[in-house]
Design a protein around this motif. Structure first.
Motif, mmCIF file in Angstrom:
data_model
loop_
_atom_site.group_PDB
_atom_site.id
_atom_site.type_symbol
_atom_site.label_atom_id
_atom_site.label_comp_id
_atom_site.label_asym_id
_atom_site.label_seq_id
_atom_site.Cartn_x
_atom_site.Cartn_y
_atom_site.Cartn_z
ATOM 1 N N PHE A 190 -7.717 6.086 -28.837
ATOM 2 C CA PHE A 190 -8.622 6.578 -27.793
ATOM 3 C C PHE A 190 -9.136 5.432 -26.922
ATOM 4 O O PHE A 190 -9.615 4.417 -27.432
ATOM 5 N N SER A 191 -9.044 5.618 -25.604
ATOM 6 C CA SER A 191 -9.520 4.601 -24.667
ATOM 7 C C SER A 191 -10.129 5.256 -23.432
ATOM 8 O O SER A 191 -9.907 6.439 -23.163
ATOM 9 N N VAL A 192 -10.877 4.464 -22.687
ATOM 10 C CA VAL A 192 -11.412 4.888 -21.399
ATOM 11 C C VAL A 192 -10.995 3.851 -20.361
ATOM 12 O O VAL A 192 -10.699 2.699 -20.697
ATOM 13 N N GLY A 193 -10.955 4.279 -19.103
ATOM 14 C CA GLY A 193 -10.538 3.351 -18.069
ATOM 15 C C GLY A 193 -11.196 3.624 -16.738
ATOM 16 O O GLY A 193 -11.714 4.717 -16.487
ATOM 17 N N ILE A 194 -11.170 2.611 -15.900
ATOM 18 C CA ILE A 194 -11.615 2.726 -14.522
ATOM 19 C C ILE A 194 -10.515 2.123 -13.658
ATOM 20 O O ILE A 194 -9.949 1.087 -13.999
ATOM 21 N N ARG A 195 -10.186 2.819 -12.580
ATOM 22 C CA ARG A 195 -9.098 2.364 -11.706
ATOM 23 C C ARG A 195 -9.447 2.684 -10.260
ATOM 24 O O ARG A 195 -9.962 3.764 -9.960
ATOM 25 N N TYR A 196 -9.153 1.727 -9.381
ATOM 26 C CA TYR A 196 -9.323 1.969 -7.947
ATOM 27 C C TYR A 196 -7.960 1.926 -7.284
ATOM 28 O O TYR A 196 -7.211 0.962 -7.460
ATOM 29 N N THR A 197 -7.642 2.984 -6.543
ATOM 30 C CA THR A 197 -6.388 3.055 -5.806
ATOM 31 C C THR A 197 -6.673 2.792 -4.339
ATOM 32 O O THR A 197 -7.461 3.503 -3.711
ATOM 33 N N ILE A 198 -6.027 1.771 -3.805
ATOM 34 C CA ILE A 198 -6.155 1.389 -2.404
ATOM 35 C C ILE A 198 -4.987 2.014 -1.650
ATOM 36 O O ILE A 198 -3.827 1.713 -1.953
ATOM 37 N N GLY A 199 -5.270 2.882 -0.691
ATOM 38 C CA GLY A 199 -4.200 3.500 0.088
ATOM 39 C C GLY A 199 -3.523 2.494 0.994
ATOM 40 O O GLY A 199 -4.188 1.714 1.673
ATOM 41 N N LEU A 200 -2.200 2.495 0.997
ATOM 42 C CA LEU A 200 -1.433 1.568 1.833
ATOM 43 C C LEU A 200 -0.779 2.246 3.031
ATOM 44 O O LEU A 200 -0.365 1.567 3.964
ATOM 45 N N THR A 201 -0.674 3.570 2.992
ATOM 46 C CA THR A 201 -0.067 4.301 4.104
ATOM 47 C C THR A 201 -1.025 5.371 4.588
ATOM 48 O O THR A 201 -1.905 5.819 3.858
ATOM 49 N N SER A 202 -0.846 5.805 5.820
ATOM 50 C CA SER A 202 -1.692 6.843 6.387
ATOM 51 C C SER A 202 -1.415 8.183 5.710
ATOM 52 O O SER A 202 -0.265 8.535 5.460
ATOM 53 N N ALA A 203 -2.478 8.913 5.405
ATOM 54 C CA ALA A 203 -2.347 10.226 4.780
ATOM 55 C C ALA A 203 -1.935 11.293 5.786
ATOM 56 O O ALA A 203 -1.449 12.355 5.409
ATOM 57 N N TYR A 204 -2.124 11.005 7.070
ATOM 58 C CA TYR A 204 -1.843 11.991 8.102
ATOM 59 C C TYR A 204 -0.580 11.641 8.875
ATOM 60 O O TYR A 204 -0.179 10.486 8.933
ATOM 61 N N GLY A 205 -0.001 12.654 9.517
ATOM 62 C CA GLY A 205 1.226 12.477 10.283
ATOM 63 C C GLY A 205 1.029 11.724 11.572
ATOM 64 O O GLY A 205 1.984 11.315 12.203
ATOM 65 N N TYR A 206 -0.227 11.517 11.982
ATOM 66 C CA TYR A 206 -0.491 10.675 13.140
ATOM 67 C C TYR A 206 -1.162 9.417 12.637
ATOM 68 O O TYR A 206 -1.285 9.198 11.462
ATOM 69 N N GLY A 207 -1.603 8.582 13.478
ATOM 70 C CA GLY A 207 -2.254 7.342 13.084
ATOM 71 C C GLY A 207 -1.740 6.230 13.949
ATOM 72 O O GLY A 207 -2.287 5.944 14.992
ATOM 73 N N ASN A 208 -0.647 5.636 13.552
ATOM 74 C CA ASN A 208 -0.070 4.556 14.339
ATOM 75 C C ASN A 208 1.255 4.970 14.962
ATOM 76 O O ASN A 208 1.951 4.146 15.517
ATOM 77 N N ASP A 209 1.625 6.222 14.851
ATOM 78 C CA ASP A 209 2.931 6.657 15.332
ATOM 79 C C ASP A 209 2.803 7.412 16.658
ATOM 80 O O ASP A 209 2.849 6.833 17.716
#
Length: 191
Positions: free
Chosen positions: A145-164
């Motif tokens: 049994f263990s517990v954890g903490i994790r942070y995920t840093i987004g590297l790509t845009s979640a939306y279909g627009y942004g820089n395109d």
């Protein structure tokens, strides 16, 4: 998609080849997620649930591939007379982290993550693939049994627009990438 499946099969095959040094488990917990790059976004509480393999590759170093269902997104403040609204994005995430045991109880981890969008409730056009990078730590209460903490840093845009699409026009507020950023607090059980 074929490359993802082949990679997952290769990781599992490696794990079975070293079965004496591989443990499998389940994990789940709380997600606190936001959409980075938007000044109107606030944290949204969700969850994650899935399984993992912990594969010993050298002394205290392990590789941990995971398969997780993750509820992410953000809450958005109203502006211009609109109502507050939520963006709910549900992913199958495939993180592969390098995990190092500093002591028998304390671990640190880092590694990439691929997310595949399975459903959404949003007024935007989301991308179906999301890429992120994970940083985290864990504490083992027992061998199982263990517990954890994790942070995920987004590297790509979640939306279909942004820089395109909108970069062809001079809309300053579309210049940001809107990334999935997630703080996860989890509990795990290894068999």
């Amino acid at each position: 998609m074929k490359k993802i499946i082949l990679c997952a099969i290769a990781i599992m095959a490696f794990g079975f080849a070293n079965a004496q040094k591989t443990r499998f488990g389940v994990k789940g917990g709380l997600n606190i997620s936001t959409i980075g790059g938007d000044d109107h976004a606030n944290a949204l509480v969700g969850f994650q649930l899935g399984g993992f393999a912990e594969i010993n590759v050298w002394k205290k170093l392990y590789i941990q591939p995971e398969l997780l269902y993750s509820a992410q997104g953000g809450k958005f403040d109203a502006y211009n007379g609109q109502r507050d609204y939520n963006v709910n994005l549900n992913y199958i995430n495939i993180p592969v982290v390098a995990k190092y045991y500093i002591t028998k109880q304390f671990t640190v981890e880092a590694g990439p993550q691929l997310g595949l969008l399975v459903s959404s409730k949003s007024p935007y056009d989301e991308k179906t693939v999301d890429v992120g990078f994970n940083l985290g730590a864990g504490y083992n209460f027992t061998n199982n049994f263990s517990v954890g903490i994790r942070y995920t840093i987004g590297l790509t845009s979640a939306y279909g627009y942004g820089n395109d699409y909108y970069d062809d026009y001079d809309y300053g507020y579309y210049d940001n990438r809107y990334t999935n950023n997630v703080l996860a607090l989890t509990a795990a059980y290894k068999f």
